[in-house]
Design an enzyme around this catalytic site. Structure first.
Site, mmCIF file in Angstrom:
data_model
loop_
_atom_site.group_PDB
_atom_site.id
_atom_site.type_symbol
_atom_site.label_atom_id
_atom_site.label_comp_id
_atom_site.label_asym_id
_atom_site.label_seq_id
_atom_site.Cartn_x
_atom_site.Cartn_y
_atom_site.Cartn_z
ATOM 1 N N SER A 146 -18.457 30.269 71.118
ATOM 2 C CA SER A 146 -17.286 30.997 70.610
ATOM 3 C C SER A 146 -17.299 30.891 69.098
ATOM 4 O O SER A 146 -17.762 29.877 68.549
ATOM 5 C CB SER A 146 -15.999 30.369 71.139
ATOM 6 O OG SER A 146 -14.871 30.910 70.453
ATOM 7 N N TYR A 160 -10.904 22.747 72.042
ATOM 8 C CA TYR A 160 -11.769 23.815 72.570
ATOM 9 C C TYR A 160 -12.823 24.185 71.528
ATOM 10 O O TYR A 160 -14.005 24.343 71.851
ATOM 11 C CB TYR A 160 -10.905 25.025 72.932
ATOM 12 C CG TYR A 160 -11.667 26.297 73.227
ATOM 13 C CD1 TYR A 160 -12.273 26.508 74.468
ATOM 14 C CD2 TYR A 160 -11.777 27.313 72.271
ATOM 15 C CE1 TYR A 160 -12.965 27.683 74.740
ATOM 16 C CE2 TYR A 160 -12.452 28.490 72.535
ATOM 17 C CZ TYR A 160 -13.046 28.670 73.770
ATOM 18 O OH TYR A 160 -13.728 29.832 74.035
#
Ligand code: NAP
Length: 252
Positions: A146, A160
C-alpha cells in the site's frame, strides 16, 4: 511449449482487488484458485465469473493468519488445479481507524497477524511450491502492499502502514532469494481503491470521498485498475522485473 494453462492462487480473492484479479486472470488464460476467509458466497461468485470466462476455478476457505490453513490452501489448490505458477499475496485488513495512542492491542495484533505473519506464510509457501530449487515450475509472486507504507497513515492506522512496510521489505529480500530459482517477486502499492475495506475494515465509509481531493488524478482508483498492474507483473511482459514495487495510486 507446454499447453497447460498457468494457475494463479489469490489470497483474499473473494472481494475487492483480489476478486478483480481473479476475473482478469481468467480472461487472460489463467486457471484460478480463489481463497476467502468467511464470505463463501462472494468467493463462489468470483469462481462462476472465472468459469464463464473459460477458466477452471475453485474457491478455498482458509484464514491466512493461520499457518496450517495456508499450507492446506496450497495443498487443496494444487490437488484441484495442478501445479501453481503464480501467487497473489493479497489478503489484508486495516483495523478500525484511530490514532496509535487510542488503538487496542487486539486491533494491532489482528492486523499484523494477517498482513505480516499471514503474508510471510503465503510467501514462504509460494516459494516452496514455485521454486525450481524445490521442483516447482518457476513463476511469479505479487505481494499487495500500500502507499500507506510511504505515507504513514497518521490519524488513521499507523500500525497498518507499518504492516505494509514489512511487505515492501519482504518483496525486496524474497526477490533476491528466488532470482536464481525461476521465480520473480514484485509488489503493487495501491492508493485509495473503491472496495469495501474502507467501510468493513476501517469502519469509516466516508473516507474514500473525503480523501479524494488529495489524489492528483482527482478520483478514486477502481479494483480493475489495480488488477491490471498485478497482471502485468505476473506476465511474461514483465520478464526482466523483479523486486519492483509499482504504485497504483493516481499520483498520490
Ligand atoms: P476487501 O475488499 O476488504 O477484501 C479483502 C479480501 O481479503 C476478502 O476477500 C476477504 O475475504 C479476504 N480476507 C480478509 N482477511 C482474511 C484472512 N485472514 N484470510 C483470508 N482472506 C482474508 O479488501 P481490498 O480493498 O480488496 O484489499 C486487498 C489488499 O489490498 C489488502 O492487502 C489491502 O491492504 C490492500 N490495499 C487496499 C487499498 C484500498 O484502498 N482498497 C489500498 C491499498 C492497499 P472474506 O470476505 O471471506 O473475509
Amino acid at each position: 511449449m507446454s499447453s497447460k494453462r498457468p494457475v494463479v492462487l489469490i489470497t483474499g480473492g473473494s472481494r475487492g482487488i483480489g476478486a478483480a484479479v481473479g476475473q482478469l486472470a481468467a480472461a487472460r488464460g489463467y486457471d484460478v484458485a480463489v481463497n476467502y476467509k468467511s464470505d463463501r458466497e462472494a468467493a463462489e461468485r468470483v469462481v462462476a465469473a472465472c468459469q464463464a470466462l473459460g477458466a477452471t476455478a475453485a474457491a478455498f476457505q482458509g484464514d491466512m493468519a493461520v499457518e496450517d490453513d495456508v499450507v492446506r490452501l496450497f495443498d487443496g489448490a494444487e490437488a484441484r488445479l495442478g501445479r501453481l505458477s503464480h501467487v497473489v499475496n493479497n489478503a489484508g485488513v486495516t483495523g478500525k481507524s484511530s490514532r496509535l495512542d487510542q488503538v487496542s492491542a487486539q486491533t494491532i495484533r489482528e492486523c499484523l497477524d494477517i498482513n505480516v505473519l499471514g503474508a510471510l506464510w503465503v510467501a514462504r509457501e509460494g516459494a516452496r511450491r514455485l521454486s525450481q530449487r524445490h521442483g516447482g515450475m518457476g513463476g511469479s509472486i505479487v505481494n499487495i502492499s500500500s502507499i500507506a507504507a510511504r505515507l504513514g497513515s497518521a490519524h488513521e492506522y499507523v500500525w497498518y502502514a507499518a504492516s505494509k512496510g514489512a511487505i515492501d521489505a519482504l518483496t525486496v529480500g524474497l526477490s533476491q532469494e528466488l532470482a536464481g530459482d525461476g521465480v520473480r517477486v514484485n509488489a503493487v502499492s495501491p492508493g485509495i481503491t473503491r472496495t469495501n475495506i474502507h467501510e468493513r475494515s476501517t469502519g469509516d465509509g466516508g473516507r474514500v470521498e473525503r480523501l479524494r481531493s488529495k489524489i492528483p488524478l482527482d478520483r478514486i482508483g477502481e479494483p480493475e485498475e489495480v488488477a491490471e498492474a498485478i497482471l502485468f507483473l505476473m506476465s511474461d511482459a514483465a520478464s526482466y522485473i523483479t523486486g519492483a514495487n509499482l504504485p497504483v495510486s493516481g499520483g498520490r
